[in-house]
Design an enzyme around this catalytic site. Structure first.
Site, PDB file in Angstrom:
ATOM      1  N   GLY B  69       5.770  -1.261 -29.861  1.00 17.22           N
ATOM      2  CA  GLY B  69       5.630  -0.709 -31.203  1.00 17.22           C
ATOM      3  C   GLY B  69       5.549  -1.827 -32.229  1.00 17.22           C
ATOM      4  CB  THR B  70       7.384  -5.051 -32.444  1.00 18.25           C
ATOM      5  OG1 THR B  70       8.683  -4.484 -32.578  1.00 18.25           O
ATOM      6  CG2 THR B  70       7.301  -6.327 -33.265  1.00 18.25           C
ATOM      7  CG  ASN B 151      14.879   1.982 -37.548  1.00 22.16           C
ATOM      8  OD1 ASN B 151      14.320   1.983 -38.645  1.00 22.16           O
ATOM      9  ND2 ASN B 151      15.632   0.970 -37.136  1.00 22.16           N
ATOM     10  CB  THR B 235      -5.292  -7.530 -17.801  1.00 25.43           C
ATOM     11  OG1 THR B 235      -6.157  -8.634 -17.541  1.00 25.43           O
ATOM     12  CG2 THR B 235      -5.402  -6.508 -16.680  1.00 25.43           C
ATOM     13  CB  CYS B 319      21.590 -12.394 -37.725  1.00 25.43           C
ATOM     14  SG  CYS B 319      22.823 -13.397 -36.896  1.00 25.43           S
TER      15      CYS B 319
END
Lengths: 357, 377
Positions: B69-70, B151, B235, B319
């Site tokens: 998704g990122t 989210n 691919t 972080c």
């Protein structure tokens, strides 16, 4: 017992955590994040403030098979240790931040939080021993004299010692590495940390200069005559001989040593070696690691540096200050250093040196 | 008993997806090859593409498979920015880092300017702000990105309205949390691009999709064999794509059931901790996400204690070193740093049960009490 293992990412705390598990404790690994921006304070593989260290601690916890978390102690560390370190230097004293960290962070903030959360204590990889006897649980030197860390733990109160577990005190460092290897801990050969963890590359003077400035001031002899200039008085150490940059020789050609740092006037005083000698140490902010001591003189040892020699002395508490009368003169004592009193190998207590004579 | 309440982070892969993946893993054939093995794998990929296209209501050619998704978010934000030639990026203040960080990167490296759309206390974006902004500076805006649902809080955003207000300006939406959980139609929404992820919907890790309007080409992040409309070379990950589609096709996620469990959980939390509050309450929310603030606690202590009791949940942001940080989402909703760091996210999934909820609720009072004690120190 349910205990928190403080894991720095080094070999010692990893083995300590593993031993605690084997001793039957329910152990949870915690890495203390001490810098709000983890790379801010130092880079490199040693110390306790890098992302790499937290990774190493996590992998050690994986190997040992214990849960692992990171606790953010950056604010506490900054306020209690880094600020104190700067303030002490700014006041012309020579502090030991490792003692402050043990006093304010590892066995205060961490231990308190652990207890509130239902844990019984904290296990660390310090080289020290505890014994339970008529005086209760007492703090003692480790068997490995080269690694002994009882000096930097001499700020713990009896209550804190009661909540502390030091599984490495009976083992030599060399054996810890062998054991770590045998346990499959990847940190087995990780170098020891020697420097102050928040000062990069051990450049204490540079670190201080960046924060306290480098105001030029006079270097004077004991009569007050200016014989040179310095760039920031706090970068000098009592007893320092080299790097003074003095061009005016003494009458007899003997070397000069730093005798005193005077922050208010930003002056460094130098003089002959004999002037450094003291036979009496006086300390404030006394902490007893076991039963308190009264005004009746007792025989024992005093130690003034982390790996310094224990010196024969007579000590007592005058109600305000901890006093140690040395059998033999000692050179180069700075205010701010911790004086730790030992009775044999037992830590009696500590104080911050505020005067010497 | 151990209870997993972190389905918004990742949810267990469905058996049908594992089965489909196993079959595909044993097949040889690069889907770009022209021989029979290649054609066979290509057929599997195209079948999967059609299943996903149907589920999200887009054309099969509008599905571009990515590694996550990122990656889909990055490809969209950077691609739409480069394509437009304009400098202003408008994003909601509560975007996932997968949108936030490429936007910031474009500020640092490509001279972009980012403007945040604020949110109200319930965590819904301020459409009036957006309208005014477009009135004043619309001609400068390269793209607008507003996530379909958040989210951390599960709050659903009015993306359809954003598209109407945007006019000709391209709109990207990160629909990673919404996909298969709520009604979602790419066509009806009218966005230019959308990001999806497989492992949030019962598929495997490492596969996502960028849904991008047909014939709307954007500069690529990855160059090579020209796969996926030359927007995403590499691919094709046929086994993961097939498994992604199998998870989507299973329709195993029963939203009504999850909503009912969530409501019971919320009621239980508020009953045992009366001063706790649910973030985004009152807004339209996803079925399975509950974000709760427990005043007088620190979320990392709570997480450790919940974990010790075998209940897995989330503190939200951390972080790179793993240190818990106050969530930018909660801060944008008006939280202080302290209350933002007193919050936990619980998220339910397709296989969550009443027993899970009951168990989590049973350990909560002790955890909160200890968490509060630790916070006094």
């Amino acid at each position: 017992m349910k205990i928190i293992a403080a894991m720095s990412g080094g070999v010692d705390s990893a083995v300590a955590a593993a031993r605690a598990v084997e001793a039957g404790h329910e152990v949870i690994g915690v890495h203390l994040a001490l810098a709000s921006n983890p790379q801010k304070y130092r880079s490199g593989a040693r110390g306790c403030c890098t992302i790499e260290d937290s990774h190493d601690a996590r992998r050690a916890a994986d190997k040992i098979g214990i849960p692992f978390y990171i606790w953010d102690m950056a604010e506490e560390f900054h306020d209690g240790v880094v600020e104190n370190f700067l303030a002490e230097y700014a006041a012309g004293r020579t502090p030991n931040p490792c003692l402050r960290c043990n006093e304010k962070i590892k066995f205060a903030a961490v231990l308190d939080r652990a207890k509130a959360m239902g844990f019984d204590g904290v296990v660390t990889g310090h080289y020290a021993r505890t014994e339970i006897g008529p005086m209760g649980k007492t703090l003692h030197r480790a068997v490995d004299p080269l690694k002994d860390q009882s000096y930097v733990l001499a700020v713990l109160t009896t209550e804190q010692i009661n909540g502390a577990i030091f599984p490495l005190g009976n083992t030599e460092k060399v054996d810890i590495r062998i054991e770590a290897e045998a346990r499959g801990l990847a940190v087995a050969q990780k170098p020891d940390s020697h420097d102050i963890c928040f000062v990069p590359r051990g450049d204490n003077a540079g670190w201080l200069r960046d924060r306290l400035g480098s105001e030029v001031g006079p270097i004077v002899d004991q009569s007050g005559t200016k014989i040179g200039e310095h760039k920031g008085a706090y970068t000098y150490t009592i007893g320092q001989r080299k790097g003074l940059g003095l061009t005016v020789p003494t009458a007899d050609g003997s070397p000069r040593f730093v005798l005193k740092i005077e922050p208010v006037t930003n002056t460094v005083v130098v003089g002959a070696r004999e002037e450094l000698a003291v036979v009496q140490l006086m300390g404030e902010k006394t902490i007893w690691c076991g039963p308190s001591v009264g005004s009746a003189p007792l025989r024992g040892f005093v130690q003034v540096r982390a790996h310094g020699t224990p010196l024969d002395c007579t000590y007592y508490f005058d109600g305000q200050r901890l006093v140690a009368e040395l059998d033999k003169p000692l050179l180069g004592i700075a205010n701010g250093q911790a004086m730790v009193i030992y009775d044999g190998d037992r830590v009696v207590g500590s104080a911050t040196i505020c005067e010497s004579a | 008993m151990s209870v997993y309440l972190d389905h918004a982070a990742t949810t267990p892969i469905f058996d049908v997806a594992i089965d489909a993946m196993q079959v595909a893993l044993r097949k040889v054939g690069n889907p770009s090859s022209l021989h029979s093995e290649g054609r066979s794998t290509r057929k599997d990929v195209e079948d999967a593409r059609e299943i996903i296209a149907k589920a999200i209501d887009c054309l099969p050619s509008e599905v571009i498979f990515t590694g996550s998704g990122t990656e889909a978010d990055n490809a969209a934000i950077k691609g739409l920015f480069w394509k437009s030639g304009k400098k202003v990026i408008v994003i909601s203040a509560i975007e996932h880092h997968a949108v936030l960080d490429p936007a910031r990167w474009l500020v640092d490296h490509e001279g972009a300017e980012v403007i945040d759309i604020p949110v109200n206390k319930s965590g819904v974006i301020d459409l009036t702000f957006l309208r005014d902004l477009i009135d004043k500076r619309g001609y400068e805006i390269a793209l607008i990105a507003v996530m379909h649902s958040n989210n951390e809080t599960g709050v659903i955003q009015p993306v359809g309205e954003v598209v109407k207000i945007a006019g000709e300006i391209p709109v990207h939406t990160d629909a990673v949390q919404s996909f298969t959980k709520v009604a979602l139609s790419y066509k009806d929404l009218g966005v230019t691009s959308m990001a999806l992820s497989a492992h949030k919907v019962g598929g495997p890790h490492g596969i996502g999709a960028l849904i991008l309007r047909r014939a709307y080409e954007i500069p690529a992040l990855l160059h090579g064999g020209g796969q996926e409309r030359e927007i995403r070379s590499g691919t094709l990950n046929a086994p993961s794509i097939v498994a992604f589609a199998a998870a989507v096709a299973s329709k195993k996620y029963l939203a009504d059931q999850v909503i009912e469990l969530r409501k019971k959980f919320e009621a239980g939390v508020l009953a045992s901790t009366p001063d706790a509050y649910i973030n985004g309450v009152g807004a339209d929310r996803l079925p399975g996400i509950v974000n709760v603030t427990f005043p007088g606690t620190q979320s990392d202590s709570l997480l450790l204690l919940m974990d010790s009791e075998k209940v897995s949940c989330s503190t939200g942001a951390a972080c790179s070193a793993g240190v818990h940080r106050p969530s930018h989402v909660l801060l944008a909703m008006g939280h202080s740093e302290i209350t933002a760091q007193s919050s936990l996210r619980f998220s339910l999934g397709a296989d969550s049960t009443q027993a899970d909820v009951d168990f989590a609720l049973s350990v909560l009072p002790t955890v909160i009490a200890r968490g509060r004690a630790a916070n006094q120190k």
